[in-house]
Design an enzyme around this catalytic site. Structure first.
Site, PDB file in Angstrom:
ATOM      1  CB  CYS A 101      -1.131  -6.241  -0.706  1.00  0.00           C
ATOM      2  SG  CYS A 101      -0.879  -6.324  -2.509  1.00  0.00           S
ATOM      3  CG  HIS A 143       2.166  -1.386  -1.916  1.00  0.00           C
ATOM      4  ND1 HIS A 143       2.319  -2.031  -0.880  1.00  0.00           N
ATOM      5  CD2 HIS A 143       1.442  -2.081  -2.715  1.00  0.00           C
ATOM      6  CE1 HIS A 143       1.283  -2.980  -1.182  1.00  0.00           C
ATOM      7  NE2 HIS A 143       0.739  -3.144  -2.094  1.00  0.00           N
ATOM      8  CD  GLU A 144      -0.465   0.233  -5.373  1.00  0.00           C
ATOM      9  OE1 GLU A 144      -0.403  -0.916  -6.294  1.00  0.00           O
ATOM     10  OE2 GLU A 144      -0.881  -0.096  -4.429  1.00  0.00           O
ATOM     11  CG  HIS A 147       1.811  -4.549  -6.847  1.00  0.00           C
ATOM     12  ND1 HIS A 147       2.046  -6.014  -6.551  1.00  0.00           N
ATOM     13  CD2 HIS A 147       1.115  -3.947  -5.775  1.00  0.00           C
ATOM     14  CE1 HIS A 147       1.298  -6.038  -5.234  1.00  0.00           C
ATOM     15  NE2 HIS A 147       0.689  -4.739  -4.997  1.00  0.00           N
TER      16      HIS A 147
HETATM   17 ZN   LIG Z   1      -0.269  -4.445  -3.557  1.00  0.00          ZN
END
Ligand SMILES: [Zn+2]
Length: 172
Positions: A101, A143-144, A147
Site C-alpha cells: 500500500c 483494496h482501494e 480505503h
Molecule cells: Zn492502499
C-alpha cells in the site's frame, strides 16, 4: 494535474467517513487526474490509489493494473477511475496475492480475498457503470474501496499476523 503528497497509515484521513460525490464537476475531474498522477509518480510503482490517501475524504478511486496482467482486458489498459464505488457481489474461489500500500511503503503481506467482484459506481463522465472483474483489477478495486471505509489490507489478516504487519509498518 499535480502530484500530491500521500498520507501514511495512522493519518486521520484514512479512518473512513468519506463523502459521496453528488456531481462530477471540475473539482472531481481534477481530483481524478491528481490521483492518477500521484499513483504513477510514487516511489514504488502504484497500481491503485484512493482519494483519502491524498488527504481528500471523498469517494473516488483510481486503478491501473500492469498491462497484460490476468484479468486486465484491453478495455482496462491505462488508468480507470471510479466514483462512489461499491462492491455489489464478491464471488469465486478466494485468491491469495501479496499486497502492499502506498500509505505503508515497504511493507507487504499475503492477503486472501474473493477472486471475482462486481463493482458499481460512476465513470468520469458520470455514467453509471457496473464492472465484472477478476485478477489484478478485482484485487485493486477491493483494496482501494477498503480505503474509503477506513480499512487496510492487513485488516484481512488474523489478529496475530495483523500485529506483526502493523509492527513492521511502525518501524518504517
Ligand atoms: Zn492502499
Amino acid at each position: 494535474m499535480a502530484v500530491r503528497e500521500i498520507v501514511r497509515q495512522g493519518d486521520s484521513a484514512l479512518q473512513g467517513n468519506v463523502d459521496k460525490i453528488d456531481k462530477i464537476d471540475d473539482e472531481v475531474l481534477e481530483l481524478i487526474d491528481d490521483l492518477i498522477d500521484t499513483m504513477r509518480e510514487s516511489e514504488t510503482p502504484g497500481v491503485g490509489l484512493a482519494a483519502p490517501q491524498i488527504g481528500v475524504p471523498r469517494a473516488v478511486i483510481v486503478a491501473e493494473p500492469p498491462p497484460d496482467h490476468e484479468g486486465t482486458e484491453a478495455i482496462y489498459r491505462g488508468a480507470v477511475a471510479l466514483v462512489n464505488p461499491e462492491v455489489v457481489v464478491a464471488s469465486g474461489a478466494p485468491v491469495v496475492i501479496e499486497e502492499g500500500c502506498l500509505s505503508c511503503p515497504g511493507v507487504t503481506a499475503e492477503i486472501e480475498r474473493p477472486g471475482n467482484v462486481i463493482v458499481k459506481g460512476l465513470d468520469r463522465e458520470g455514467n453509471a457503470v457496473k464492472l465484472e472483474v477478476f485478477g489484478a483489477l478485482a484485487r485493486i478495486f477491493q483494496h482501494e474501496i477498503d480505503h474509503l471505509n477506513g480499512r487496510f489490507f492487513f485488516d484481512h489478516l488474523n489478529p496475530f499476523r495483523r500485529q506483526l504487519v502493523k509492527a513492521r509498518i511502525r518501524r518504517t
